[in-house]
Each structure stands twice: as C-alpha cells, then as structure tokens.
Design a protein around this motif. Structure first.
Motif, PDB file in Angstrom:
ATOM      1  N   ASP A 336       0.773  -1.185   0.142  1.00 54.83           N
ATOM      2  CA  ASP A 336       0.094  -0.105   0.149  1.00 54.83           C
ATOM      3  C   ASP A 336       0.804   1.348  -0.006  1.00 54.83           C
ATOM      4  O   ASP A 336       1.803   1.372   0.727  1.00 54.83           O
ATOM      5  CB  ASP A 336      -0.938   0.001   1.267  1.00 54.83           C
ATOM      6  CG  ASP A 336      -1.923  -1.038   1.235  1.00 54.83           C
ATOM      7  OD1 ASP A 336      -2.291  -1.550   0.240  1.00 54.83           O
ATOM      8  OD2 ASP A 336      -2.298  -1.685   2.338  1.00 54.83           O
ATOM      9  N   ASP A 337       0.659   2.113  -0.956  1.00 56.06           N
ATOM     10  CA  ASP A 337       1.258   3.522  -0.917  1.00 56.06           C
ATOM     11  C   ASP A 337       2.848   3.172  -0.878  1.00 56.06           C
ATOM     12  O   ASP A 337       3.506   4.150  -0.447  1.00 56.06           O
ATOM     13  CB  ASP A 337       0.831   4.422   0.301  1.00 56.06           C
ATOM     14  CG  ASP A 337      -0.682   4.445   0.379  1.00 56.06           C
ATOM     15  OD1 ASP A 337      -1.353   4.854  -0.412  1.00 56.06           O
ATOM     16  OD2 ASP A 337      -1.205   4.371   1.467  1.00 56.06           O
ATOM     17  N   GLU A 404       2.567  -5.289  11.503  1.00 53.81           N
ATOM     18  CA  GLU A 404       2.911  -5.313  12.814  1.00 53.81           C
ATOM     19  C   GLU A 404       4.468  -5.252  12.754  1.00 53.81           C
ATOM     20  O   GLU A 404       5.304  -4.822  14.163  1.00 53.81           O
ATOM     21  CB  GLU A 404       2.707  -6.521  13.636  1.00 53.81           C
ATOM     22  CG  GLU A 404       1.179  -6.658  13.931  1.00 53.81           C
ATOM     23  CD  GLU A 404       0.886  -7.963  14.851  1.00 53.81           C
ATOM     24  OE1 GLU A 404       1.832  -8.954  14.728  1.00 53.81           O
ATOM     25  OE2 GLU A 404      -0.397  -8.187  15.016  1.00 53.81           O
ATOM     26  N   PHE A 405       5.175  -5.147  11.669  1.00 53.31           N
ATOM     27  CA  PHE A 405       6.587  -5.079  11.514  1.00 53.31           C
ATOM     28  C   PHE A 405       7.369  -3.408  11.622  1.00 53.31           C
ATOM     29  O   PHE A 405       6.527  -2.842  10.904  1.00 53.31           O
ATOM     30  CB  PHE A 405       7.199  -5.805  10.560  1.00 53.31           C
ATOM     31  CG  PHE A 405       8.472  -6.080  10.193  1.00 53.31           C
ATOM     32  CD1 PHE A 405       9.310  -6.832  11.067  1.00 53.31           C
ATOM     33  CD2 PHE A 405       9.226  -5.188   9.549  1.00 53.31           C
ATOM     34  CE1 PHE A 405      10.889  -6.728  11.164  1.00 53.31           C
ATOM     35  CE2 PHE A 405      10.827  -5.505   9.323  1.00 53.31           C
ATOM     36  CZ  PHE A 405      11.341  -6.139  10.331  1.00 53.31           C
ATOM     37  N   ALA A 406       8.251  -3.358  12.405  1.00 55.23           N
ATOM     38  CA  ALA A 406       8.689  -2.029  12.116  1.00 55.23           C
ATOM     39  C   ALA A 406       9.890  -2.018  11.109  1.00 55.23           C
ATOM     40  O   ALA A 406      10.914  -2.616  11.442  1.00 55.23           O
ATOM     41  CB  ALA A 406       9.193  -1.541  13.383  1.00 55.23           C
ATOM     42  N   LEU A 415       9.203   2.964   9.680  1.00 54.58           N
ATOM     43  CA  LEU A 415       8.076   2.923   8.782  1.00 54.58           C
ATOM     44  C   LEU A 415       7.198   1.909   9.253  1.00 54.58           C
ATOM     45  O   LEU A 415       7.300   0.895   9.523  1.00 54.58           O
ATOM     46  CB  LEU A 415       8.350   2.710   7.144  1.00 54.58           C
ATOM     47  CG  LEU A 415       9.324   4.027   6.714  1.00 54.58           C
ATOM     48  CD1 LEU A 415       9.590   3.793   5.246  1.00 54.58           C
ATOM     49  CD2 LEU A 415       8.849   5.503   6.842  1.00 54.58           C
ATOM     50  N   ASN A 416       5.557   2.312   9.119  1.00 57.26           N
ATOM     51  CA  ASN A 416       4.771   1.235   9.083  1.00 57.26           C
ATOM     52  C   ASN A 416       4.173   0.981   7.909  1.00 57.26           C
ATOM     53  O   ASN A 416       3.689   1.871   7.367  1.00 57.26           O
ATOM     54  CB  ASN A 416       3.349   1.878  10.043  1.00 57.26           C
ATOM     55  CG  ASN A 416       3.931   1.946  11.548  1.00 57.26           C
ATOM     56  OD1 ASN A 416       4.740   0.916  12.070  1.00 57.26           O
ATOM     57  ND2 ASN A 416       3.438   2.853  12.297  1.00 57.26           N
ATOM     58  N   ARG A 451     -10.378  -0.539   1.300  1.00 54.83           N
ATOM     59  CA  ARG A 451      -9.784   0.024   2.533  1.00 54.83           C
ATOM     60  C   ARG A 451      -8.284  -0.082   2.572  1.00 54.83           C
ATOM     61  O   ARG A 451      -7.798  -0.035   3.697  1.00 54.83           O
ATOM     62  CB  ARG A 451     -10.529  -0.256   3.823  1.00 54.83           C
ATOM     63  CG  ARG A 451     -10.696  -1.662   4.078  1.00 54.83           C
ATOM     64  CD  ARG A 451     -11.907  -1.993   5.199  1.00 54.83           C
ATOM     65  NE  ARG A 451     -11.969  -3.227   5.338  1.00 54.83           N
ATOM     66  CZ  ARG A 451     -11.503  -3.917   6.263  1.00 54.83           C
ATOM     67  NH1 ARG A 451     -10.474  -3.469   7.032  1.00 54.83           N
ATOM     68  NH2 ARG A 451     -11.857  -5.308   6.276  1.00 54.83           N
ATOM     69  N   LYS A 452      -7.538  -0.941   1.716  1.00 55.45           N
ATOM     70  CA  LYS A 452      -6.174  -1.431   1.894  1.00 55.45           C
ATOM     71  C   LYS A 452      -5.948  -2.057   3.002  1.00 55.45           C
ATOM     72  O   LYS A 452      -7.062  -2.346   3.748  1.00 55.45           O
ATOM     73  CB  LYS A 452      -5.228  -0.225   1.616  1.00 55.45           C
ATOM     74  CG  LYS A 452      -5.724   0.647   0.221  1.00 55.45           C
ATOM     75  CD  LYS A 452      -4.666   1.706   0.309  1.00 55.45           C
ATOM     76  CE  LYS A 452      -4.639   2.451  -1.037  1.00 55.45           C
ATOM     77  NZ  LYS A 452      -3.766   3.838  -0.970  1.00 55.45           N
ATOM     78  N   ASN A 453      -5.063  -2.636   3.291  1.00 58.51           N
ATOM     79  CA  ASN A 453      -4.535  -3.368   4.332  1.00 58.51           C
ATOM     80  C   ASN A 453      -5.554  -4.515   4.830  1.00 58.51           C
ATOM     81  O   ASN A 453      -6.046  -4.729   5.914  1.00 58.51           O
ATOM     82  CB  ASN A 453      -4.167  -2.438   5.702  1.00 58.51           C
ATOM     83  CG  ASN A 453      -3.765  -3.099   6.726  1.00 58.51           C
ATOM     84  OD1 ASN A 453      -2.861  -4.297   6.658  1.00 58.51           O
ATOM     85  ND2 ASN A 453      -3.676  -2.791   7.917  1.00 58.51           N
ATOM     86  N   ASN A 454      -5.951  -5.428   3.661  1.00 56.86           N
ATOM     87  CA  ASN A 454      -6.880  -6.045   3.842  1.00 56.86           C
ATOM     88  C   ASN A 454      -6.708  -7.452   2.837  1.00 56.86           C
ATOM     89  O   ASN A 454      -6.044  -7.313   1.973  1.00 56.86           O
ATOM     90  CB  ASN A 454      -8.409  -5.511   3.695  1.00 56.86           C
ATOM     91  CG  ASN A 454      -9.354  -6.341   4.182  1.00 56.86           C
ATOM     92  OD1 ASN A 454      -9.392  -6.883   4.828  1.00 56.86           O
ATOM     93  ND2 ASN A 454     -10.673  -5.890   3.364  1.00 56.86           N
ATOM     94  N   VAL A 455      -7.567  -8.517   3.092  1.00 56.59           N
ATOM     95  CA  VAL A 455      -7.659  -9.508   2.283  1.00 56.59           C
ATOM     96  C   VAL A 455      -8.881  -9.622   1.626  1.00 56.59           C
ATOM     97  O   VAL A 455      -9.955  -9.681   2.313  1.00 56.59           O
ATOM     98  CB  VAL A 455      -7.179 -10.866   3.028  1.00 56.59           C
ATOM     99  CG1 VAL A 455      -7.345 -12.054   2.334  1.00 56.59           C
ATOM    100  CG2 VAL A 455      -5.815 -10.658   3.875  1.00 56.59           C
TER     101      VAL A 455
END
Length: 463
Positions: A336-337, A404-406, A415-416, A451-455
């Motif tokens: 995403d982005d 959840e990874f930095a 960055l998230n 909404r992105k960040n989704n499956v």
C-alpha cells in the motif's frame, strides 16, 4: 554417437598407412577425421581446427608425440584437447613421460578397435566438460556477479579419494602411493560398503578393484553411474585382469580409466591426477551452471523467485492439480502506498522495504509454497494443496506480520507498512493459469479500492 554430435578427431602419424588404419577403425562412428603427418603439422591443425581429441603416434621425426603434447597443453587455445598417445614402446616409464607431458591416455600397438573406441568415447566426455565450462564461464562473466567467496571455499576443499579393495595389503599399498597427494583418503572392503560411503560422503575419485566379494566392481560402477545426476565420481579400475574384453566392458559400464596390477608408482599417480583434473572440470562446470540457473530464476533485489519462474511454476502446479485433483490457491499482494516510500525516503529505502517484506512473507509460508516478486511492488504466492478458506488464513497471517513489523530505513527512520492481498482458488479443469492470476488480481484491486491493508477472496468462475 548420433549424427548431431559429429565430434572431430585429429589423427597424427608420420606413416600415412597408420593414419588410414586408425581412421578406418573409427569409421563406423560418426566422427569427422582430420589428418596430420608430423608434429609441426599437428600443432598447426590443432590451432586452426580445435579438434575434440588428438590421437597421435609417439615416435615421429622432428617433434615427437611427447613434444607435441607438451606444446598443445601449454597453449590456452588447445590445452583442453584430450590427447591419446599411440605407441609400440613398452614400459611404464614411457607412459609416465607421456602423462607428465599432459597426455590423457595411452594405446599400445597394435591398436585394438574396441579399446580404441571405448577410450575415445571416455575422453570425448571430458572434452565436452571442458567446452561447456568455457561457455558457462563466459556466460557467468557477462551476466552474473562474482561468487568469490563460494568459489574460494570450493577451491580450498580437498578432494576425496575412495579406495575399494578387499585385500588389506593391496589397500595399504595403494594408500601409501597416494600419501603425498593433498586429498582425503577413505577405504572400503566391499562394493556394498563403497556404495554406502558414496551415499553419505562426497567422493571425487574412486580407485576400484573389480574382483570383490558380493557386489563386484562392475556392479559398483553401474550403480554409481546410474546416480550420476546426484554425484559424479571418476572411477579408475585397478585389477589383475589383463584381457581387452574386461577393459572394454569396464568402459561401457562407465569406468574412466584402467590400470593392471602390478601398479607402477609414477603412472598410477599420473592417472589419478588426470582424473582429479577431470573431476575439477565437472565440479566447476556444475557450480557455474547452477549459479547461472539460480540467477535466471531469481529476483536479484529480494532473492525470491522472479515473475518468469512464477509463471512456469504456476502452470506446473495447475497441471498437477488437474492430474491428482488437489486444490491450489494463489495470493497476489501489493504494498500500500509504496510510491510514497520512494518519494519521501528514496529508492534505496524502497529497496530495503521490498527486501524486508520478502523476508516477512518467507517466514509466514511453508517450504512447499512458492514466493515470487511479480512486479515492482507486487508479490505472488502459490499455495499447493490449499483451499480458499485456508489460503485466506495464510494471507491474513502475512498481512498481520507485515502490519506489525517496524521497517527501518536510512538506519534510523521507522516506517509502518501495510499490504493488500487478493486470493483465488484454482477451479480444477475450468480455467487457465492466466485466468487464475486475473481473478486474484481483481480481488487485490477490489480490496485496494475499498480500504487497503486487507484480504479479499475472488469469486469462483461459473462452471
């Protein structure tokens, strides 16, 4: 030998009758015969024509066979051409002199046709190793980054020699002859023990007695050569048998060289060194080949498979699914982005994010799953034996691990990052690989536009 190979052999003898006779002995095989009637002419023809093998008389006026062999082996253009010296001279001293000059083998006059063909065939295999090596080395220089560390390790590894001899005194004698060679020496007293060692250890050269209790030397050779795809071993047979039929049978089974007891020290060492050289050719060739194959199927940045290999694997997995009726699912994943990462932090930071995401995905899937970089910031994952419900659970596990990874870029900025994932289960027999990709892609872009960040799971095609 097939017509396509058309190997070239240079026959050298100052007596035209002998040249004609040797050519006639090879006549029923598909060889192109070159001829030279003196040492200097042989050098000129070899430089000009680059034959696959040189079959040369020792006793010639001017440059004799030893002299020509020495010059051939010193020239980079001809050094890899195998040389068989043909001689009426008796005694191991002359054989040793020839082997030390660089000759690869010897034939005694009168030349036995069956032995001639067997030895020619064996040495032409070594020449093919050499030719392939040159081609692979050139390709590697043109397309691959240097593998200095791996090559250094390979060069430092001592070769392993395995002595297979049921007589303890003979084994001790052979071992004593090899004591000054930089190599590891193993021993076996039976064919079965030799095969067990080869299954568990890397063996470079085997020194094998034909007459063994239980499984004899021919049986050992047969089993080893049948498994040559997993380990190539150069085999030199040491035996008290002196008949030509035994030698020819050995070569037909895949023996690389033959010595008759009692063993002459210098000739034995020369022949072992020749086989070690042949094995080194093969190992370096295979190392270059495997590196070239790996480079061809791997994405250089992330270390996962590339798009081309993904397409190949997906087609194969779907063929297996059709044949065995097991499920296969496909995940298509997009960062995403991701453009904002490159715009704000630079492309090096973007590369670091791609590498870290590939590592996160790799830690979240099985060994049998296939991960590939499909495009710039898009990854594809093939999940064999996986239905859509279970594939959705895998996708969610990956999504959560990345969210959840930095991600650290530029050694300080954290960055998230999130990803969107679309998935599709293959409809057995109802669609192509491209149609499965298209459905997973549609599901991916559906979740990105939502909404992105989704499956998101794609709909099954209508039956």
């Amino acid at each position: 030998m097939t017509a396509e190979t058309n190997e070239t052999i240079l026959i050298v003898d100052d007596d035209p009758t002998n040249v004609k006779l040797l050519a006639a002995k090879l006549n029923d095989a598909d060889y192109t015969i070159l001829k030279a009637y003196g040492g200097q002419e042989a050098l000129e023809v070899a430089q000009r024509q680059s034959p696959g093998l040189v079959l040369m008389d020792v006793m010639m006026p001017g440059l004799n066979g030893f002299d020509v062999t020495t010059q051939l082996k010193k020239s980079p253009q001809t050094s890899d051409i195998p040389v068989i010296l043909v001689t009426a001279l008796d005694g191991s001293d002359n054989k040793t002199k020839g082997l030390e000059a660089g000759a690869d083998d010897f034939l005694n006059k009168p030349v036995n046709t069956a032995e001639l063909k067997a030895r020619v065939k064996s040495l032409l295999r070594m020449k093919r190793y050499s030719d392939q090596l040159k081609a692979r080395a050139f390709t590697k220089e043109m397309t691959l980054s240097p593998l200095n560390d791996e090559e250094t390790v390979a060069e430092l590894r001592l070769p392993t020699l395995l002595i297979v001899e049921d007589s303890a005194s003979d084994a001790k004698l052979i071992r004593s002859l090899l004591n000054n060679l930089p190599c590891n020496i193993l021993t076996a007293q039976s064919g079965e023990e030799a095969l067990s060692i080869c299954r568990n250890r890397k063996v470079d050269v085997m020194i094998l007695d034909l007459m063994l209790p239980g499984l004899d030397g021919y049986g050992v050779v047969k089993q080893i050569k049948e498994k040559a795809a997993t380990q190539v071993i150069q085999i030199i047979v040491v035996t008290s048998l002196q008949d030509i039929d035994s030698k020819v049978k050995g070569f037909e089974f895949g023996v690389d060289d033959f010595l008759v007891k009692p063993i002459h020290f210098n000739e034995f060492l020369a022949r072992v060194n020749s086989l070690l050289k042949k094995k080194a050719y093969h190992d370096k060739l295979m190392g270059s080949f495997e590196a070239a194959v790996q480079a061809a199927i791997t994405d250089k940045l992330t270390g996962v498979y590339n798009s081309g290999y993904f397409q190949h694997c997906l087609k194969n997995e779907l063929k297996r699914a059709n044949r065995h009726h097991h499920p296969v699912s496909l995940l298509m994943m997009d960062i995403d982005d991701f453009k904002q990462v490159n715009d704000r932090h630079g492309h090096l930071a973007g590369d670091a994010v791609l590498q870290a995401i590939a590592a996160q995905i790799g830690g979240s899937i099985r060994d049998i799953d296939i991960l590939a970089r499909y495009g710039g910031d898009e990854f594809a994952i093939i999940l064999p034996f996986t239905q859509q419900k279970n594939a959705a659970a895998v996708a969610e596990r990956i999504r959560r691990a990345i969210a959840e990874f930095a991600f650290t870029v530029n050694e300080q900025t954290s960055l998230n990052i999130s990803v969107s994932i679309g998935l599709a289960e293959y409809a057995i027999g109802a669609e192509t690989a491209q149609e499965v990709i298209h459905r997973a892609d549609r599901a991916l872009y559906a979740t990105k536009s939502d909404r992105k960040n989704n499956v998101c799971s794609g709909q099954q095609p209508a039956p």
